[in-house]
Design a protein around this motif. Sequence first.
Motif, short mmCIF file in Angstrom:
data_model
loop_
_atom_site.label_atom_id
_atom_site.label_comp_id
_atom_site.label_asym_id
_atom_site.label_seq_id
_atom_site.Cartn_x
_atom_site.Cartn_y
_atom_site.Cartn_z
N HIS A 160 55.06 -20.96 83.54
CA HIS A 160 56.23 -21.84 83.56
C HIS A 160 56.63 -22.26 82.15
O HIS A 160 57.79 -22.10 81.75
CB HIS A 160 55.94 -23.09 84.40
CG HIS A 160 57.02 -24.12 84.28
ND1 HIS A 160 58.26 -23.97 84.86
CD2 HIS A 160 57.06 -25.32 83.62
CE1 HIS A 160 59.02 -25.01 84.57
NE2 HIS A 160 58.31 -25.85 83.82
N PHE A 161 55.67 -22.84 81.41
CA PHE A 161 56.01 -23.35 80.08
C PHE A 161 56.29 -22.23 79.07
O PHE A 161 57.15 -22.37 78.20
CB PHE A 161 54.87 -24.24 79.55
CG PHE A 161 54.87 -25.61 80.13
CD1 PHE A 161 55.97 -26.44 80.00
CD2 PHE A 161 53.77 -26.09 80.81
CE1 PHE A 161 55.98 -27.72 80.54
CE2 PHE A 161 53.75 -27.37 81.35
CZ PHE A 161 54.87 -28.18 81.22
N GLY A 162 55.54 -21.13 79.21
CA GLY A 162 55.67 -20.07 78.22
C GLY A 162 56.80 -19.09 78.48
O GLY A 162 57.20 -18.34 77.58
N LEU A 163 57.33 -19.10 79.72
CA LEU A 163 58.34 -18.09 80.04
C LEU A 163 59.49 -18.64 80.88
O LEU A 163 60.65 -18.61 80.46
CB LEU A 163 57.68 -16.92 80.78
CG LEU A 163 58.58 -15.74 81.13
CD1 LEU A 163 59.16 -15.11 79.87
CD2 LEU A 163 57.79 -14.69 81.92
N MET A 164 59.18 -19.18 82.05
CA MET A 164 60.23 -19.56 82.99
C MET A 164 61.08 -20.72 82.47
O MET A 164 62.30 -20.74 82.67
CB MET A 164 59.63 -19.91 84.35
CG MET A 164 58.85 -18.78 85.00
SD MET A 164 59.79 -17.23 85.13
CE MET A 164 61.16 -17.73 86.14
N ARG A 165 60.46 -21.71 81.81
CA ARG A 165 61.22 -22.87 81.34
C ARG A 165 62.26 -22.48 80.30
O ARG A 165 63.34 -23.07 80.23
CB ARG A 165 60.28 -23.93 80.77
CG ARG A 165 60.99 -25.25 80.49
CD ARG A 165 60.06 -26.30 79.98
NE ARG A 165 59.57 -25.98 78.64
CZ ARG A 165 58.95 -26.87 77.85
NH1 ARG A 165 58.75 -28.10 78.28
NH2 ARG A 165 58.52 -26.51 76.66
N ILE A 166 61.93 -21.46 79.51
CA ILE A 166 62.86 -21.00 78.48
C ILE A 166 64.17 -20.55 79.11
O ILE A 166 65.25 -20.75 78.56
CB ILE A 166 62.23 -19.84 77.67
CG1 ILE A 166 60.96 -20.33 76.97
CG2 ILE A 166 63.22 -19.27 76.67
CD1 ILE A 166 60.19 -19.23 76.29
N VAL A 167 64.06 -19.97 80.31
CA VAL A 167 65.24 -19.47 81.00
C VAL A 167 65.88 -20.55 81.88
O VAL A 167 67.09 -20.76 81.84
CB VAL A 167 64.88 -18.25 81.86
CG1 VAL A 167 66.08 -17.77 82.66
CG2 VAL A 167 64.35 -17.13 80.99
N THR A 168 65.05 -21.26 82.66
CA THR A 168 65.58 -22.18 83.66
C THR A 168 66.29 -23.39 83.05
O THR A 168 67.16 -23.98 83.70
CB THR A 168 64.46 -22.68 84.59
OG1 THR A 168 63.43 -23.28 83.80
CG2 THR A 168 63.88 -21.52 85.37
#
Length: 297
Positions: free
Chosen positions: A82-90
């Motif tokens: 989540h913090f390393g990948l998904m949050r960057i997009v979401t």
Amino acid sequence: MNETVTRIIAQIFSGIAYGSIYGLFALSIVFLYRANRLFNLAATELATFFTICMFLLLKHMSYLPAFLITVVLAFFGGIFLHFGLMRIVTERKNVLHSNETVITIGIFTILNSFSSLLSEEPERFPTPFAQSLVEIWGVNVPFHSFVILGFAILIVLILFIFLRFTKMGLIIEATAENIVGARLRGIKTSNVLAIAWGMTTAVSVVAGILIAPVLFVSPFMLTQVFAYALIAVVIGGLESPFGAVVGGILVGVVENLSTNIGFIGSELKFISVFVLLLVVLIVKPRGLWGREEHRRV
């Protein structure tokens, strides 16, 4: 008791046990969808990767420490995603949920590559539980089926208690109901979503570990399970955790019972599950426990 009846009862019980695994995977998908409208297509591949990691740990330590280490790593692995990948997009403006789903396909592909590096040849996953049969009302049922069903029930109960009777659980539920409203109330929704990622990853991994002794350890060990889990999600309703579990059990029972039908057998049992899906969608297009969406014009 008639031999045919005995066999059918045994198939139903096994179907409930293995269906509960499909239900756990479906539950992890629904849980994350409710929290962030994200359809996580990497759920079973995360389970495969961490199950293979546990298989490697078992070569150096006993079952319980390996199990606990793997589940903890899975939880923090979900938070990292989540913090390393998904949050960057979401957290970017005007992001499409379809873009997020495509990213989970990318996670699926990458993890499958790593799984292929860690497990080159199919191997049998060890289990600490007895590989014996238990007789109930004249029906012989594999003991491992009881183990699977018991763990599945325990996990569902723990999740229910956590979501209904703990502060963090209520915050997650509030975020799932209205993420914008939760932000306005000062809830750090990014942290909540990270916890949701960690929990769903851990649940998926436990499900993968439970069913692994029935399968051979390989990068594609949960491919069919993934298909059944998706069908269970649609049958139960995309936003219903209860429906996800019941949908998984229905899929498991129908899958197992179809093996007793001569012209279907084990080779074509997926057809019976697909027919079940079609029937449910014709009767209830949003799933058995799906909710109608009301949009303002």
